[in-house]
Structures are given as C-alpha cells and as structure tokens.
Design a protein around this motif. Sequence first.
Motif, PDB file in Angstrom:
ATOM      1  N   TRP A  63     -21.008  23.305   4.943  1.00 28.40           N
ATOM      2  CA  TRP A  63     -22.230  22.557   5.214  1.00 28.40           C
ATOM      3  C   TRP A  63     -21.940  21.087   5.506  1.00 28.40           C
ATOM      4  O   TRP A  63     -22.649  20.456   6.299  1.00 28.40           O
ATOM      5  CB  TRP A  63     -23.224  22.701   4.061  1.00 28.40           C
ATOM      6  CG  TRP A  63     -24.093  23.900   4.235  1.00 28.40           C
ATOM      7  CD1 TRP A  63     -24.138  25.025   3.473  1.00 28.40           C
ATOM      8  CD2 TRP A  63     -25.060  24.099   5.288  1.00 28.40           C
ATOM      9  NE1 TRP A  63     -25.051  25.907   3.973  1.00 28.40           N
ATOM     10  CE2 TRP A  63     -25.637  25.372   5.085  1.00 28.40           C
ATOM     11  CE3 TRP A  63     -25.476  23.341   6.369  1.00 28.40           C
ATOM     12  CZ2 TRP A  63     -26.620  25.887   5.924  1.00 28.40           C
ATOM     13  CZ3 TRP A  63     -26.447  23.854   7.226  1.00 28.40           C
ATOM     14  CH2 TRP A  63     -27.008  25.107   6.988  1.00 28.40           C
ATOM     15  N   SER A  84     -13.411  24.847   7.747  1.00 28.75           N
ATOM     16  CA  SER A  84     -14.226  23.648   7.538  1.00 28.75           C
ATOM     17  C   SER A  84     -13.363  22.393   7.572  1.00 28.75           C
ATOM     18  O   SER A  84     -13.772  21.356   8.116  1.00 28.75           O
ATOM     19  CB  SER A  84     -14.988  23.742   6.221  1.00 28.75           C
ATOM     20  OG  SER A  84     -14.107  23.904   5.130  1.00 28.75           O
ATOM     21  N   THR A 108     -20.620  26.141  14.451  1.00 28.56           N
ATOM     22  CA  THR A 108     -20.325  25.608  13.120  1.00 28.56           C
ATOM     23  C   THR A 108     -21.482  25.844  12.155  1.00 28.56           C
ATOM     24  O   THR A 108     -21.284  26.278  11.012  1.00 28.56           O
ATOM     25  CB  THR A 108     -20.017  24.099  13.207  1.00 28.56           C
ATOM     26  OG1 THR A 108     -18.954  23.878  14.130  1.00 28.56           O
ATOM     27  CG2 THR A 108     -19.624  23.546  11.853  1.00 28.56           C
ATOM     28  N   VAL A 109     -22.687  25.556  12.619  1.00 30.13           N
ATOM     29  CA  VAL A 109     -23.866  25.761  11.772  1.00 30.13           C
ATOM     30  C   VAL A 109     -24.046  27.244  11.459  1.00 30.13           C
ATOM     31  O   VAL A 109     -24.443  27.614  10.342  1.00 30.13           O
ATOM     32  CB  VAL A 109     -25.121  25.183  12.457  1.00 30.13           C
ATOM     33  CG1 VAL A 109     -26.381  25.545  11.682  1.00 30.13           C
ATOM     34  CG2 VAL A 109     -24.997  23.667  12.580  1.00 30.13           C
ATOM     35  N   ARG A 166     -21.413  17.879  12.385  1.00 21.52           N
ATOM     36  CA  ARG A 166     -21.559  18.286  13.772  1.00 21.52           C
ATOM     37  C   ARG A 166     -22.991  18.084  14.267  1.00 21.52           C
ATOM     38  O   ARG A 166     -23.209  17.645  15.400  1.00 21.52           O
ATOM     39  CB  ARG A 166     -21.165  19.759  13.944  1.00 21.52           C
ATOM     40  CG  ARG A 166     -19.689  20.064  13.851  1.00 21.52           C
ATOM     41  CD  ARG A 166     -18.832  19.223  14.757  1.00 21.52           C
ATOM     42  NE  ARG A 166     -19.391  19.051  16.092  1.00 21.52           N
ATOM     43  CZ  ARG A 166     -18.962  18.155  16.951  1.00 21.52           C
ATOM     44  NH1 ARG A 166     -17.987  17.331  16.629  1.00 21.52           N
ATOM     45  NH2 ARG A 166     -19.495  18.062  18.150  1.00 21.52           N
ATOM     46  N   ALA A 171     -20.885  21.273   9.063  1.00 19.95           N
ATOM     47  CA  ALA A 171     -22.037  21.557   9.922  1.00 19.95           C
ATOM     48  C   ALA A 171     -22.949  20.340  10.032  1.00 19.95           C
ATOM     49  O   ALA A 171     -23.457  20.026  11.120  1.00 19.95           O
ATOM     50  CB  ALA A 171     -22.809  22.754   9.369  1.00 19.95           C
ATOM     51  N   THR A 177     -21.417  22.888  17.869  1.00 20.47           N
ATOM     52  CA  THR A 177     -22.328  22.664  16.743  1.00 20.47           C
ATOM     53  C   THR A 177     -23.033  23.950  16.335  1.00 20.47           C
ATOM     54  O   THR A 177     -23.141  24.258  15.140  1.00 20.47           O
ATOM     55  CB  THR A 177     -23.352  21.584  17.114  1.00 20.47           C
ATOM     56  OG1 THR A 177     -22.655  20.367  17.415  1.00 20.47           O
ATOM     57  CG2 THR A 177     -24.317  21.339  15.966  1.00 20.47           C
TER      58      THR A 177
END
Length: 351
Positions: free
Chosen positions: A11, A225, A37-38, A17, A14, A34
């Motif tokens: 997180w 991460s 990643t999210v 990003r 994320a 993005t």
Amino acid sequence: MIVQAAAVLLWVAASYRMWVTVRSPHALWRISFTVSTVSVAVAMTLQLSRAQLDATMHIPNIAGLLVHLVFAVGLAWVHVYLETLRHEHPDPGRVRRYLVVGAAVAAMMMATWVLSPIHAGEYASLAEAPGHPALVVYHLAFYGYMIISLGDIARFCAREARPHRPAALTRRLSLALIGVACAAAMPVMVLYALSAVLPAATGHSGQVYGRLGDALVPWPLMVLSLGILALWTMPWFVDVASAERRWRTLRPLWAHLVARHPEVHLSLPSPARPLGRQQLRERRVIIEINDALRHETVQARPGSGPNALGAALARQTPGSTQARDVLDSTVDETGALEQLLRLAQAYSAAR
C-alpha cells in the motif's frame, strides 16, 4: 505478521504510485504501472479480509473470486506497461489485445466460478473445495495466466536490468527487484495450482502444496513492493551518498584554504533534512574554496589546470600567480564542480 507487513509495503508503494500519477501528465506507461501496482495491493487486502467480505456480501467464497479477478486485471495492465517500455509508441492494437486477453481470463473465471459446486458453504480457500471440472478450469485459467505473465515480466526485467543496458542505476535496481519477485512468485503459483488441481485429478489432497505456497507468497510480494519503492527512495539515497562522497573529497582542500583565509568562511544554520544540510554545506564549501583561491598566490602557470594547482597548494610556496587563474574559467557549473573535485584530489595526493 509477514503477510501484514507485505500488505503495508504494497500500500505504501501503491500510494506513492497514485500520488505520482495524479501530479504528473497523463501517460499510458504511468497509468498502467499505477493500475497494476494498486491491483496487487487491493488483491492482497481482499485476501486478508476474505472471510469478513464473504460474510458482509452474504455470498460464500466470493472473496476468493474477487482476489483472483483483481490480480488478473493487474496482470493485463502489467502487459500494457511492458509494451510501453519496449516501444516508445506502443501499438494500440497490441495494447487492446493484452486487455482483451485479461478480460477473457476474467470472464472464464467468473463463468466457471458460477458453475462450480462451491456456493452452499464457506471454504478457507477455493483449492479446498470439492473437485469439479469447472473448478479445475477456473484454477488452470487463473494460475496459467499468472505463471505465463510472471515469466514474461521476469524475462523483461532480467534483460533490462543488465549492467550494460543504458539505464539509470535506480531503474536497473527497481527492475532487478521486480524481476526477482516475479521469478520467485512463479513456483508459488505452481504450488497453488497443484493444491487446487491434484484433488480433482488424483483424488489426493493437495493441502500441503497450498500451505507451502501460503508460507512463501509474502516474500515475493515484499520484494515487489521494494522494487516499486526503489524508484522513489533510491534517488534520495544516491543523492545523499554522492554528496557525502564529494564532501570527503573537498574537505581536506577546503580545510587548508579556510585555515589560511578564515575571512572567507561563513557559518550558517543547518536545514533539518539530511540532504538539505549536505546541499547547503556543498554550496558553501564551493563558494569558500573559490573565494580563498582568489586570495591565494602560487607558483604555477595560469591555465595549467587543477593538477598543477593542487600540487602547488600542497607545497605552500608563495608565488606570483593568483590560484584562481590556474583553473579554467570558461567551464559551466557542472564542469566547475568537476574541476574543483579534481583539484581536491590532486591536493590530497600531493600532500
């Protein structure tokens, strides 16, 4: 605890990003990176709270489906991101194809999930549900897509992270970490696939593979991460290390000149941030060295360069040439700093 730590790191990555994407001009590579990643962070969060989610929605095992769907969506966007890295102007048809494949995998998963006999009760994992052809197809579609995609990402990262590639250190480190994470995740996906398919294929329990996958999966996620965060944190560390290295090079020369010409030294309050302190110190050291060189006379020919000046300063023999005139005055700001660093190195070597 490791799983929760991995979720927190995901997180953080994320959020970083999303912050970068919102503040930057729209670009397909930035948006796709993005979204992917999210997606990983969301999927990990759903995985940790799947029992509560099933209870809230009153649909048994819906959380397991949602976790896999979010992963599939994220992987489709990862393929789009890789396409933007391979080509400055990505082919719109190829981009659409990646998204269509991801959507097809998601549609197959939803259809086979609906057809599977898993709606009468809650299972800790879909791999523990009774063997059924629809459920086998579900798992083969998801884990097959995962393994193929992770292999593609790992190969790309391995190729781009090689030292001879023309890429910045930060980008190479980020790609290396992401590639390692994807390569490490592939056997985990194989373990999960075995735990899900073996009961239907052989009648034997595959729980041992599932438990092993559960034990291993946080580590690739944490490395992933860290790879994403490296794009944010590494430039700062590189700047700090570079500034510290320049200070160690300049310090002997600066101390010598300030001791001979204390009037050029000015004490200033230090900023709170480490990099801010280093940047202010470096600016002051450069100014004070240049000011002191205007007061210093040496035995050296004008324009003979930093090596000659460094040796002359180390000898401490007064001469008729102003020290500043020994250096090249036509260089730009970057060249001036490099010239002072060479001067400092020459002074230290001669001393």
